[in-house]
Write a protein that holds these residues in place. Structure first.
Motif, PDB file in Angstrom:
ATOM      1  N   TRP A 189      13.720  -0.084  -8.327  1.00  0.00           N
ATOM      2  CA  TRP A 189      14.609  -0.252  -7.618  1.00  0.00           C
ATOM      3  C   TRP A 189      15.456  -1.338  -8.707  1.00  0.00           C
ATOM      4  N   GLN A 226       2.072   7.067  -6.779  1.00  0.00           N
ATOM      5  CA  GLN A 226       3.784   6.596  -6.262  1.00  0.00           C
ATOM      6  C   GLN A 226       3.822   7.705  -5.333  1.00  0.00           C
ATOM      7  N   GLY A 240       7.739   7.060  -2.898  1.00  0.00           N
ATOM      8  CA  GLY A 240       9.586   6.991  -3.135  1.00  0.00           C
ATOM      9  C   GLY A 240       9.750   6.058  -4.091  1.00  0.00           C
ATOM     10  N   ASN A 241       8.777   4.815  -5.035  1.00  0.00           N
ATOM     11  CA  ASN A 241       9.206   3.907  -5.314  1.00  0.00           C
ATOM     12  C   ASN A 241       9.981   3.378  -5.389  1.00  0.00           C
ATOM     13  N   LEU A 283       8.369  -3.126  -3.478  1.00  0.00           N
ATOM     14  CA  LEU A 283       9.215  -4.180  -4.704  1.00  0.00           C
ATOM     15  C   LEU A 283       8.216  -5.383  -4.645  1.00  0.00           C
ATOM     16  N   GLY A 329       3.082  -1.719  -7.277  1.00  0.00           N
ATOM     17  CA  GLY A 329       2.070  -0.989  -7.450  1.00  0.00           C
ATOM     18  C   GLY A 329       2.219   0.386  -7.835  1.00  0.00           C
ATOM     19  N   GLY A 376       3.284   8.348   3.098  1.00  0.00           N
ATOM     20  CA  GLY A 376       2.299   7.803   2.066  1.00  0.00           C
ATOM     21  C   GLY A 376       2.331   6.316   1.346  1.00  0.00           C
ATOM     22  N   GLY A 377       3.752   6.534   1.235  1.00  0.00           N
ATOM     23  CA  GLY A 377       3.910   4.393   0.916  1.00  0.00           C
ATOM     24  C   GLY A 377       4.285   3.786   1.623  1.00  0.00           C
ATOM     25  N   THR A 433       1.128   0.946   2.074  1.00  0.00           N
ATOM     26  CA  THR A 433       1.322  -0.832   1.616  1.00  0.00           C
ATOM     27  C   THR A 433       1.517  -1.521   3.445  1.00  0.00           C
ATOM     28  N   GLY A 444      -2.916   1.965  -3.134  1.00  0.00           N
ATOM     29  CA  GLY A 444      -3.257   3.209  -4.118  1.00  0.00           C
ATOM     30  C   GLY A 444      -4.321   2.311  -4.851  1.00  0.00           C
ATOM     31  N   HIS A 461       5.553  -7.069   1.927  1.00  0.00           N
ATOM     32  CA  HIS A 461       5.806  -6.221   0.863  1.00  0.00           C
ATOM     33  C   HIS A 461       4.856  -5.550   0.040  1.00  0.00           C
ATOM     34  N   ASN A 477      -5.121   2.887  -9.650  1.00  0.00           N
ATOM     35  CA  ASN A 477      -4.273   1.673  -9.844  1.00  0.00           C
ATOM     36  C   ASN A 477      -5.100   0.480 -10.290  1.00  0.00           C
TER      37      ASN A 477
HETATM   38  C1  FAD Z   1      16.328  -1.629   0.262  1.00  0.00           C
HETATM   39  C2  FAD Z   1      14.583  -2.052  -0.339  1.00  0.00           C
HETATM   40  C3  FAD Z   1      14.278  -2.621   1.707  1.00  0.00           C
HETATM   41  C4  FAD Z   1      12.733  -2.660   2.418  1.00  0.00           C
HETATM   42  N1  FAD Z   1      12.793  -2.933   3.320  1.00  0.00           N
HETATM   43  C5  FAD Z   1      11.082  -3.437   3.663  1.00  0.00           C
HETATM   44  C6  FAD Z   1      10.618  -3.567   4.678  1.00  0.00           C
HETATM   45  O1  FAD Z   1      11.934  -3.798   5.798  1.00  0.00           O
HETATM   46  N2  FAD Z   1      10.041  -3.835   5.336  1.00  0.00           N
HETATM   47  C7  FAD Z   1       9.111  -3.394   4.173  1.00  0.00           C
HETATM   48  O2  FAD Z   1       7.176  -3.823   4.925  1.00  0.00           O
HETATM   49  N3  FAD Z   1       8.840  -2.804   3.130  1.00  0.00           N
HETATM   50  C8  FAD Z   1      10.983  -2.626   2.547  1.00  0.00           C
HETATM   51  N4  FAD Z   1      10.409  -2.849   1.794  1.00  0.00           N
HETATM   52  C9  FAD Z   1       9.552  -1.851   0.515  1.00  0.00           C
HETATM   53  C10 FAD Z   1       9.221  -0.116   0.452  1.00  0.00           C
HETATM   54  O3  FAD Z   1      10.334   0.204   0.997  1.00  0.00           O
HETATM   55  C11 FAD Z   1       8.063  -0.161   1.274  1.00  0.00           C
HETATM   56  O4  FAD Z   1       6.934  -0.679   0.834  1.00  0.00           O
HETATM   57  C12 FAD Z   1       7.389   1.239   1.259  1.00  0.00           C
HETATM   58  O5  FAD Z   1       6.769   1.425   2.423  1.00  0.00           O
HETATM   59  C13 FAD Z   1       6.965   2.038   0.396  1.00  0.00           C
HETATM   60  O6  FAD Z   1       6.923   3.235   0.308  1.00  0.00           O
HETATM   61  P1  FAD Z   1       7.391   3.956  -0.885  1.00  0.00           P
HETATM   62  O7  FAD Z   1       6.991   5.439  -0.742  1.00  0.00           O
HETATM   63  O8  FAD Z   1       8.881   3.923  -1.876  1.00  0.00           O
HETATM   64  O9  FAD Z   1       5.810   3.506  -2.099  1.00  0.00           O
HETATM   65  P2  FAD Z   1       5.818   3.008  -3.311  1.00  0.00           P
HETATM   66  O10 FAD Z   1       7.208   2.634  -3.641  1.00  0.00           O
HETATM   67  O11 FAD Z   1       5.948   4.795  -4.667  1.00  0.00           O
HETATM   68  O12 FAD Z   1       4.427   2.600  -3.848  1.00  0.00           O
HETATM   69  C14 FAD Z   1       3.608   1.026  -3.165  1.00  0.00           C
HETATM   70  C15 FAD Z   1       2.549   1.621  -3.226  1.00  0.00           C
HETATM   71  O13 FAD Z   1       1.930   2.163  -2.072  1.00  0.00           O
HETATM   72  C16 FAD Z   1       1.288   3.431  -3.193  1.00  0.00           C
HETATM   73  N5  FAD Z   1       1.013   4.291  -3.065  1.00  0.00           N
HETATM   74  C17 FAD Z   1       2.373   4.922  -2.503  1.00  0.00           C
HETATM   75  N6  FAD Z   1       2.526   6.598  -2.383  1.00  0.00           N
HETATM   76  C18 FAD Z   1       0.480   6.415  -1.552  1.00  0.00           C
HETATM   77  C19 FAD Z   1      -0.333   7.453  -1.566  1.00  0.00           C
HETATM   78  N7  FAD Z   1      -0.205   9.127  -0.763  1.00  0.00           N
HETATM   79  N8  FAD Z   1      -1.325   7.705  -1.182  1.00  0.00           N
HETATM   80  C20 FAD Z   1      -2.096   6.105  -1.982  1.00  0.00           C
HETATM   81  N9  FAD Z   1      -0.872   4.884  -1.989  1.00  0.00           N
HETATM   82  C21 FAD Z   1      -0.330   5.251  -2.362  1.00  0.00           C
HETATM   83  C22 FAD Z   1       1.315   2.801  -4.577  1.00  0.00           C
HETATM   84  O14 FAD Z   1       0.429   3.098  -5.597  1.00  0.00           O
HETATM   85  C23 FAD Z   1       2.028   1.532  -4.998  1.00  0.00           C
HETATM   86  O15 FAD Z   1       0.830   0.520  -4.420  1.00  0.00           O
HETATM   87  C24 FAD Z   1      11.641  -1.673   1.152  1.00  0.00           C
HETATM   88  C25 FAD Z   1      12.305  -2.166   0.124  1.00  0.00           C
HETATM   89  C26 FAD Z   1      13.508  -1.860  -0.588  1.00  0.00           C
HETATM   90  C27 FAD Z   1      14.197  -1.517  -1.647  1.00  0.00           C
END
Ligand code: FAD
Length: 472
Positions: free
Chosen positions: A32, A69, A71-72, A75, A78, A141-142, A146, A200, A425, A461
């Motif tokens: 993002w 992946q 929701g992508n 930060l 990964g 899942g994400g 994380t 992941g 993160h 990964n």
């Molecule tokens: C505006 C904003 C605010 C945020 N605030 C916070 C916050 O306050 N606290 C915080 O901790 N994070 C925060 N984040 C970071 C992020 O939102 C988190 O890390 C979130 O948990 C990632 O989820 P995702 O579905 O987008 O995962 P992705 O970004 O798609 O993947 C993240 C990691 O998880 C792995 N993964 C995803 N899905 C799976 C699955 N089903 N099985 C195995 N591995 C998987 C991926 O390979 C990658 O390594 C923020 C991000 C943004 C953009």
């Protein structure tokens, strides 16, 4: 990838389950902030655990690398395929498998968004307390992969504390059936814990059983002006004592953060008549029968008498509470609009925060005179977003070129305080190179041993989270 492998993978998911169209794949390749740009020729979109298992069996047989992946919104890069790995999106794993209202659990597939889980719980007058600014896009899942944090860790813990059971597909396609709704289970190693926070690298999470909580009837929110981080730490202890441990959030902000927000974010205003060097946004939640509002306000009055707080605003309506939260939640956006910034997501023991700031801020200012410190975040968890904006008239590119040097200086101070270079993160691609400087080689060897046991061909990964062994 040889064509036969691609054909087998496409066959495993059917026509709706893959794409080779570069325009469809493009949004999955950029995170993002636009910091990372990946490359993948094949996007797989499995719709069931069986399809995930089939994909990984083929990848394992053929030594084909896979990046999962959700929701992508991660930060640390990964979720981005950097070396033309197969990209496995969990977005079609989006079913609600069940909700037990009495037992207060919900079972969902990995691709369900966090906001959807919150809504599902709220529909039954229950609460799923994980709350992130990315909740509309990030997936469960994400969040689990994380071990996400957010604003309510103080009361409810990190994501790890909210997971009762998991279903995980291992690198060779084996499905680990751990989707139990048990609070207590000492029948051997608690294997699910290994996958929480594994980013992941150990398996693909396909479903989770999550804890829900009663929805609080009362929510008291206040913004307090405090003279120093030291006063803020003392205030945390005092307010926890006064409310019987009912604080659900305790967020620290410096004056400059409030200045940035009121300057850049429409509709925001400073609720105080006089400026204060620091502020704390506090929230307490509970049931209607206990007089939480009275004990909260008594605690604040005592804190003013004791000099921990110079002034405070207690929200008198949900709308006022939302506008106080908006001040805190807009800090990142306001910081971005103010110009370039160098960021860190660090944690130290809560009581060490004042000393950490007293040491780390001057250390950075020696490297970057005039940089503007903007340290804010989850004080109640010892987690600071320890950021610096460029000096007002600086060249942004020149400022950002110092990122690595500044980061190492900050992380070295974090180490002195026995803290962590990644509070919430993760490590991903961004910090994997630095991990050996800050984690013991014994811990890294144990991580590598686990990786070899669960993913002997290093297909999940690769290059993320686990630093390679340096050979001299
Ligand atoms: C505006 C904003 C605010 C945020 N605030 C916070 C916050 O306050 N606290 C915080 O901790 N994070 C925060 N984040 C970071 C992020 O939102 C988190 O890390 C979130 O948990 C990632 O989820 P995702 O579905 O987008 O995962 P992705 O970004 O798609 O993947 C993240 C990691 O998880 C792995 N993964 C995803 N899905 C799976 C699955 N089903 N099985 C195995 N591995 C998987 C991926 O390979 C990658 O390594 C923020 C991000 C943004 C953009």
């Amino acid at each position: 990838m040889i064509l036969a492998v691609e054909d087998r993978l496409k066959e495993a998911v059917g026509a709706k389950g893959f794409s080779t169209d570069p325009s469809e794949i493009a949004p999955y390749l950029e995170e993002w902030r636009g910091k990372y740009q990946g490359h993948s020729a094949l996007l797989l979109k499995p719709a069931s655990t069986a399809e995930v298992s089939a994909i990984l069996r083929i990848c394992h047989d053929t030594g084909t690398a896979v990046v999962t992946q959700g929701g992508n919104t991660g930060l640390v890069g990964g979720q981005i395929p950097f070396q033309n790995e197969v990209l496995l999106s969990t977005k079609r794993l989006n079913k609600l498998r069940g909700l037990d209202q009495g037992g207060m659990t919900v079972t969902v597939e990995a691709g369900v968004t966090l906001a959807e889980v919150q809504r599902t719980a709220a529909d039954k007058q229950l609460l799923f307390p994980l709350s992130l600014a990315s909740e509309g896009s990030c997936t469960i899942g994400g969040n689990i992969a994380t071990n996400a944090g957010g604003t309510h860790v103080l009361r409810y813990g990190m994501t790890r504390a909210l997971v009762l059971g998991l279903e995980v597909v291992l690198a060779d396609g084996t499905v680990l059936p751990m989707l139990r709704a048990l609070h207590k289970d000492n029948s051997g190693y608690d294997l699910k814990q290994l996958f929480i926070g594994s980013e992941g690298t150990l398996g693909v999470i396909t479903a989770a059983c999550l804890r829900l909580f009663p929805r609080p009837d009362v929510c008291v929110t206040a913004l307090a002006a405090v003279p120093s981080p030291d006063a803020a730490v003392k205030l945390l202890g005092a307010m926890q004592a006064h409310t019987g441990g009912m604080l659900s959030a305790f967020e620290l902000m410096p004056r400059i953060a409030l200045d940035f927000v009121t300057k850049h974010i429409e509709g925001s205003r400073d609720p105080f008549s006089a400026a204060s060097p620091w502020y704390v946004l506090m929230e307490a939640t509970g049931g209607a029968h206990a007089d939480l509002t009275a004990s909260f306000e008594d605690g604040l009055a005592d804190a003013i008498t004791d000099g921990m707080v110079s002034d405070a605003v207690v929200a008198s309506s949900a709308a006022q509470a939302a506008s106080l939260w908006k001040l805190r939640e807009s800090v990142s956006e306001a910081q971005k609009r103010e110009g370039a910034s160098i960021k860190h997501d660090i944690s130290v023991p809560v009581a060490a925060i004042p000393d950490f700031l007293a040491k780390a801020v001057p250390a950075v200012l020696t490297l970057m005179p005039g940089a503007r410190p903007v340290s804010f975040g989850h004080l109640g968890d010892g987690n600071l977003h320890f950021n610096f904006n460029s000096p007002a008239a600086a060249d942004d590119a020149e400022f950002l070129a110092q990122w690595d040097e500044v980061q190492q200086t900050v992380h070295d101070v974090v180490k002195e305080f026995s803290g962590s270079i990644s509070a919430e993160h993760g490590i991903g691609a961004m910090k994997v190179g630095q991990l050996p400087r800050y984690k013991s080689h014994e811990e890294l060897d144990a991580m590598r041993a686990l990786k070899r046991a669960f993913d002997p061909k290093n297909i999940l990964n690769p290059g993320k989270l686990i630093p390679p062994v340096l050979r001299l």
